[in-house]
Design an enzyme around this catalytic site. Structure first.
Site, PDB file in Angstrom:
ATOM      1  N   ASP A 176       5.870   8.206  -0.656  1.00 30.08           N
ATOM      2  CA  ASP A 176       5.411   7.716  -1.949  1.00 30.08           C
ATOM      3  C   ASP A 176       3.910   7.938  -2.026  1.00 30.08           C
ATOM      4  O   ASP A 176       3.140   7.218  -1.414  1.00 30.08           O
ATOM      5  CB  ASP A 176       5.757   6.227  -2.070  1.00 30.08           C
ATOM      6  CG  ASP A 176       5.257   5.578  -3.343  1.00 30.08           C
ATOM      7  OD1 ASP A 176       4.892   6.316  -4.277  1.00 30.08           O
ATOM      8  OD2 ASP A 176       5.221   4.335  -3.391  1.00 30.08           O
ATOM      9  N   GLU A 206      -2.662   5.323  -9.063  1.00 30.73           N
ATOM     10  CA  GLU A 206      -1.411   4.773  -9.587  1.00 30.73           C
ATOM     11  C   GLU A 206      -1.071   3.463  -8.912  1.00 30.73           C
ATOM     12  O   GLU A 206      -0.555   2.531  -9.555  1.00 30.73           O
ATOM     13  CB  GLU A 206      -0.281   5.798  -9.386  1.00 30.73           C
ATOM     14  CG  GLU A 206       1.027   5.429 -10.082  1.00 30.73           C
ATOM     15  CD  GLU A 206       1.980   4.591  -9.227  1.00 30.73           C
ATOM     16  OE1 GLU A 206       3.035   4.170  -9.739  1.00 30.73           O
ATOM     17  OE2 GLU A 206       1.686   4.354  -8.035  1.00 30.73           O
TER      18      GLU A 206
END
Length: 350
Positions: A176, A206
């Site tokens: 991720d 993010e």
């Protein structure tokens, strides 16, 4: 070693590189290196987002986004004994941090460290005690004076973990979301002479609030956006079937919703239709908690139609995240087919 249908060495390089939120420069260097030969132009902005553009035959444009940052930490203090305390950048479960190896990024180079754990012989820690990231101490194995000289408040800390093939899967830190960055780079290699202009955006920050994606609206104004990110796969013992969210090996995830977004129905229906027509394994994602750049892109561009392709991943936000090789390949195939059939004529208004 397992043979994968994609550039495994590049995926390893991306996932093993360190890049905490706001300090993605080492990852950005790799993305720029790989993206530059595949696009007509490439630009970065003041936050660090990197956008490579392939010009199409029409004014219609599609943005494909994947965030470069990984969850990490920032040094907040060096104590009198030379132990480093940290502040979280992104969502961590403090319970998983015991006995982990870390990388401390300083002005003079990287330093290896460990987050120690008191041995059970002394009974020094209560397993029922609730801990926070602020309780964590990083041990660099150096005299206090040396640590004080070399480590500064604001230095970045990330997990130190090799990426390994695990059966048919890939495991490591920063799956991720480097797996999505990798997929985006593979798409840039595949897409040639598109009908529409395609912007490939490697976004920043993010993990601390979708900040890079929201800021992209200053420079990029697409007609359609597709985000690439990992999603939860709880397909392990102890979870009910309805809590799996997605399952490893069952194909690309087509996002319907998460905490940040409800995707455009016409976009996700077209993704489904393409997957069915091309016989690409796929599944649907309804994520109860957690947001992605999909929401950030929708917010920054007003009424922008958005969709997302998600990579099922076990053990998210740990140093041992696991994604299945077949799912990675399916995500590449599905998104490539979507882009190759986008000609700007599809009506995504509701």
């Amino acid at each position: 070693m397992t043979s994968f249908d994609f550039d495994y060495d590049l995926l390893v390089e991306l996932t093993e590189t360190h890049g905490a939120p706001g300090y993605e420069d080492t990852v950005r260097d790799i993305v720029r290196r790989e993206l530059e030969p595949e696009v007509d132009s490439i630009e970065s902005d003041g936050m660090g987002n990197l956008v490579g553009t392939v010009e199409g035959d029409s004014d219609y444009s599609v943005l494909v986004a994947a965030h470069m940052d990984e969850i990490g930490f920032m040094v907040r203090h060096v104590d009198e004994n030379g132990f480093v305390t940290i502040d979280a950048l992104g969502g961590w479960d403090p319970q998983i941090l015991r006995a982990e190896r870390v990388n401390v990024r300083t002005d003079d180079g990287d330093l290896p460290g460990v987050i120690g754990s008191v041995p059970p012989h002394t009974g020094g820690e209560d397993d029922d005690e609730e801990r926070t990231v602020h309780d964590v101490k990083v041990d660099l194995g150096l005299p206090a004076a040396v640590v004080e000289e070399r480590v500064s408040v604001g230095d970045l800390v990330t997990m130190a973990q090799r990426t390994e093939a695990l059966g048919e899967c890939v495991s490591g830190k920063a799956i991720d979301n480097r797996v999505s960055v990798f997929i985006m780079l593979e798409l840039a290699r595949r897409i040639e002479d598109p009908d529409v202009t395609v912007h490939f955006a490697a976004t920043v920050q993010e993990e601390v609030g979708l900040r890079g994606a929201e800021a992209l609206g200053v420079d990029v104004d697409p007609d359609l956006a597709i985000a690439l990110d990992t999603t939860v796969a709880n397909d392990i013992t102890g979870f009910e079937k309805w809590d799996y969210i997605t399952e490893l090996g069952e194909g690309a995830g087509i996002k319907l919703k998460d905490s940040s977004v409800i995707t455009n129905p016409k976009v996700h229906r077209r993704l489904r239709a393409i997957a069915e027509d091309e016989d690409i394994p796929h599944q649907f994602e309804v994520l109860p908690s957690g947001g992605t750049d999909t929401g950030g892109l929708q917010y920054s561009h007003g009424a922008l139609p958005v969709g997302a392709v998600s990579i099922p991943t076990r053990y998210l936000h740990t140093p041992t995240e696991v994604a299945h090789g077949d799912d990675i390949a399916a995500c590449i195939d599905l998104t490539a087919a979507f882009l190759e059939t986008e000609d700007g004529s599809h009506d995504y208004t509701l």
